[in-house]
Enzyme design. Structure first.
Site: not given
Lengths: 406, 406
Positions: B137, B139, B298
Site C-alpha cells: 500500500t 499509504d 503518484q
C-alpha cells in the site's frame, strides 16, 4: 568586427526540465571567447534587467554549472512580464550602462519578441549588441523549429504518466481524464498517444486545441470506449474550445479566473478535469470517473528528462553564443536533418517573434481525436533513451469448474 | 505435512509501482516446489475468485514475468470489493473445486482481512489451505510493518514532484499547494519534506491527517512564508479534517460558493486543492496561487521507482511462498533490522487485518506542520538509489550602476 564586452543571459516564461542546460551552454561557451569580459545573469528574466538585478556568472565553477544544468526549472528565475517598447528601452539603457555587448534570452515566442525589440533599440541608438533568442517551451509552438527544447522532456513525462494511468485504469476500470498543458498547441497532449503499446491501450482519444471540441461527440467517444474496452482513458488539452474559440472550461463553469492579459486561468486548477468528469457522470451515468490535471509536474518534475532534449538544449545555446560572437543577431532554430539528427540555424527574430505554431494537419487523424503515424515517427526519437516499457501477462484463461454451465 | 495442490495469487486495492514484483515473486518462488501442481492468477482480485476468472500463470515465461514485474499497476487487475463472510465462503468453494492449497493475496489492510476470513472458512471446512497476505500500500498504513511495499516508490515520486514544484515556484514565485494521497495516514504527504535541500526550500509546511486542520492557522503559515521567502509551497494530505473529523473539502465547499454548476464535486480530485487556493486568494489577497492534485500519477507513474522497494516487494512475496510451503498462514511483515537492512516475519492475520497505522508522534514536529529528523532518517534509505539532486547558482550579485542611489 569583434565587440569586446559583457554577456548577459536571462530566462523567461514557464520553466522546463532542460532550460538550465541552455543557461550552462551560454556560460561555458562564452568563456571560450577572449572578447567576453564578463558574464552576467539577470534574475527573473526581463524584470531583472530593468531593475539591474544581475548575478556574476563569471565566478561559477564548471562543476556547479553542470549540476545546475541537470536541475529542472529556471535557475536564474523567470517572469511573465511582457515588455512593451518603453520597457525594452529601459532594459537597453541598463545593458548599455553595464557594457553588455551580447544578450541571450532563453524563452518562448514572447521572449523572442522582447529580443527583437531590444535589438531594434540597440540599432537605433547606434550601440551594437548582438541579441540572440534561444528557444525553449514545453508547448512546442515556436515557428521555424522542428521542435523546441523542453518539449521532448515534457512529452516524455506525459508518455510515462499515461502509461501508468492506463495500467491503473485497466486494473480498476472506469473513465480517466488526464488534462495536459498547451493553450494553443496540442503537441504535448498528442504525446499521450505514444503511451499505447498493445491494441486497446489508452489513451482511447486525445482532445487537441487544433480541433473544435463538441461535448456530444466527446460523450459518445466515452460511451463507445466503455462498450469496447469496459473502460476509457482520455488525454485532454487545457486549451480545448468550442467553434467560437470559447474555452470549454469557461463554458462548463460559470466563474473562472482571468490573468492580467485577460487570459483564462487554465493551469494550477483542477476545474476542467472535474467539469468533464461531472459531464460524463451526469450524462452517461458512469460511476467510476476520475480526472487528474497534470499541472506543474509535467514541466518541472525532477528526474524525468529526455537525454536528446538535454543535449539539444545545451547545443542550441552553444550555437547561439557562436552566432553572437560572429556579430549576428536572431533566433536559433532546430532543424531536423536526419533520422535522427538535427542542425541549428540562425533565423530572423521576426520569423519567430510573437507567432504561434500549432500541430500540422498531417499529425492529426481524420476523426480529430487521434494521431497519425507521421506524428509517432516525429515524436519517437525525441523522447530519448531508456523510456519505460509496459508489459502484461499472456497466460491463457483457466476453464471454469463450478460455473461450467454458465 | 506437505500439501500437494495449486497456488492461487491475486492482487487487491489500489495499484502501486511494485505490486507486480510481488506477483512475479510468488510465481517464480512457487515453481521451485514439487508439491505445487499449478499456479493460477485471479483476475481483479477476490471478484475473479468468486467468478472463477483465473489465468494459468504456470505457462508464463520467466522473461515475461520479469518484464511484468518492472511494470507498474496490478497486472492481474484489482478490485475494491470488500468481501463479507458469505462472499468469502463462495471464494473458498471455488478454491476447493480447483484444488487450491496455497492462497496469496497481495494487498492492504482490507485484503488481509479477506485472507483472515478465507483461512477461517478453510479451517472450519477441514480443507487445509495455507493463506498468506502479502503487504502492499502506498499509504504505508499497515500495522506490524516498518513500511509497506509500494510506499517507498510513491514517496520517491512525491519527493521528485516537490523538488520540481519548489524549483518552479522559486522561478515564478507565489503560493503552490500540492495535494497528496493518504486518507488516514500522512506518511506520503510527509515525504514531501525530503525534497528540501537548501534552507528556505519548500515545502514550507506539510498538512497531515494525524493533526487537526485549522484554516486560520493554515492561512497564517502561508502569510508567514510569503513574508520570509516571498513564496510558499505546501504539501497537503487529501485526508485533512477538522476537530470533529469532518474532511476539510466538505467544510470549505459548503462555505465557499465559487463552484461552477452549483453542485460541488466533493469526490472530484481537484476540489480540495482548488478550494484551499480559493481561501488563500480570498482571505490573503495573494494573486499567484496554484494548486495541483497529484492524483493517480503518484501511484502508477511509469519510470519512478525505488530499487529498494522493488527488491523488498519481490522478497516479501518469496518469503510468503516459503512460509506457505511450510504449511503456515499469516501476513508477512517487514521489520527493519539495520541501517539499512530488513527482515521478513510471519505475523498473525489478526494483527494486521482491518487495522490502520498512522504516523507516530515522533515523526511529526511540535508545530504539527513539519517532520522530525527521525522521520528523515526513517524515509531516506527507502527512497532508493539515484535520487535526483537539485542545485542552484552560487554567484554573487553585481553592483548596480544606474540605480546606485536607490
Amino acid at each position: 568586427m569583434v565587440l569586446a564586452g559583457k554577456v548577459l543571459v536571462a530566462q523567461g516564461g514557464g520553466p522546463t526540465a532542460v532550460i538550465n542546460q541552455s543557461l550552462a551552454g551560454v556560460v561555458l561557451e562564452a568563456r571560450r571567447f577572449a572578447q567576453v569580459s564578463g558574464i552576467y545573469g539577470a534574475r527573473h528574466g526581463v524584470r531583472g534587467i530593468v531593475s539591474e538585478d544581475f548575478c556574476d556568472l563569471t565566478q561559477e565553477t564548471t562543476a556547479n554549472l553542470e549540476a545546475v544544468a541537470a536541475t529542472p526549472s529556471s535557475a536564474l528565475g523567470s517572469t511573465r512580464d511582457k515588455p512593451d517598447a518603453a520597457y525594452c528601452r529601459d532594459m537597453f539603457r541598463v545593458m548599455q550602462a553595464h557594457g553588455i555587448r551580447y544578450f541571450f534570452y532563453i524563452g518562448g515566442n514572447d521572449s523572442s519578441d522582447t529580443v527583437r525589440i531590444v535589438a531594434e533599440e540597440a540599432r537605433a541608438a547606434g550601440h551594437e549588441i548582438s541579441c540572440v533568442h534561444i528557444p525553449k517551451t514545453i508547448d512546442n509552438d515556436l515557428m521555424m523549429n522542428d521542435h523546441t527544447p523542453g518539449f521532448p522532456s515534457a512529452a516524455r513525462f506525459i508518455v510515462q504518466a499515461f502509461m501508468g494511468a492506463d495500467l491503473d485504469n485497466r486494473s480498476l476500470p472506469g473513465v480517466y481524464v488526464g488534462v495536459v498543458m498547451g493553450r494553443h498547441a496540442g503537441f504535448l497532449t498528442a504525446a499521450a498517444a505514444l503511451a499505447q503499446c498493445y491494441p486497446g491501450d489508452g489513451p482511447h482519444a486525445v482532445y487537441l486545441p487544433e480541433r473544435i471540441f463538441r461535448t456530444d461527440a466527446f460523450l459518445s467517444v466515452v460511451q463507445d470506449a466503455m462498450a469496447r474496452h469496459g473502460r476509457c482513458v482520455l488525454a485532454v488539452s487545457e486549451g480545448i474550445h468550442d467553434e467560437s474559440g470559447t474555452p470549454i472550461v469557461t463554458k462548463l463553469a460559470s466563474s473562472v479566473e482571468r490573468d492580467a492579459h485577460g487570459n483564462v486561468q487554465l493551469s494550477g486548477t483542477g476545474a476542467l478535469a472535474d467539469l468533464l468528469c461531472g459531464e460524463i457522470r451526469d450524462k452517461l451515468g458512469i460511476k467510476r470517473v476520475r480526472g487528474d490535471t497534470f499541472g506543474y509536474l509535467q514541466r518541472s518534475f525532477a528526474g524525468c528528462v529526455s537525454d536528446v532534449d538535454q543535449r539539444e538544449a545545451r547545443e542550441v545555446a552553444e550555437r547561439a553564443v557562436q552566432f553572437a560572437m560572429a556579430g549576428q543577431s536572431g533566433s536559433v532554430a532546430i532543424e531536423r536533418v536526419g533520422e535522427y539528427a538535427v542542425n541549428y540555424r540562425l533565423v530572423p527574430l521576426e520569423a519567430v517573434a510573437a507567432k504561434t505554431r500549432t500541430m500540422p494537419d498531417e499529425f492529426i487523424d481524420e476523426g480529430g481525436t487521434g494521431v497519425t503515424d507521421a506524428f509517432r515517427r516525429y515524436l519517437t526519437p525525441l523522447l530519448g533513451s531508456g523510456l519505460p516499457q509496459t508489459h502484461r501477462l499472456r497466460s491463457a484463461a483457466v476453464e471454469k469448474i463450478l460455473a461450467k454451465g454458465g
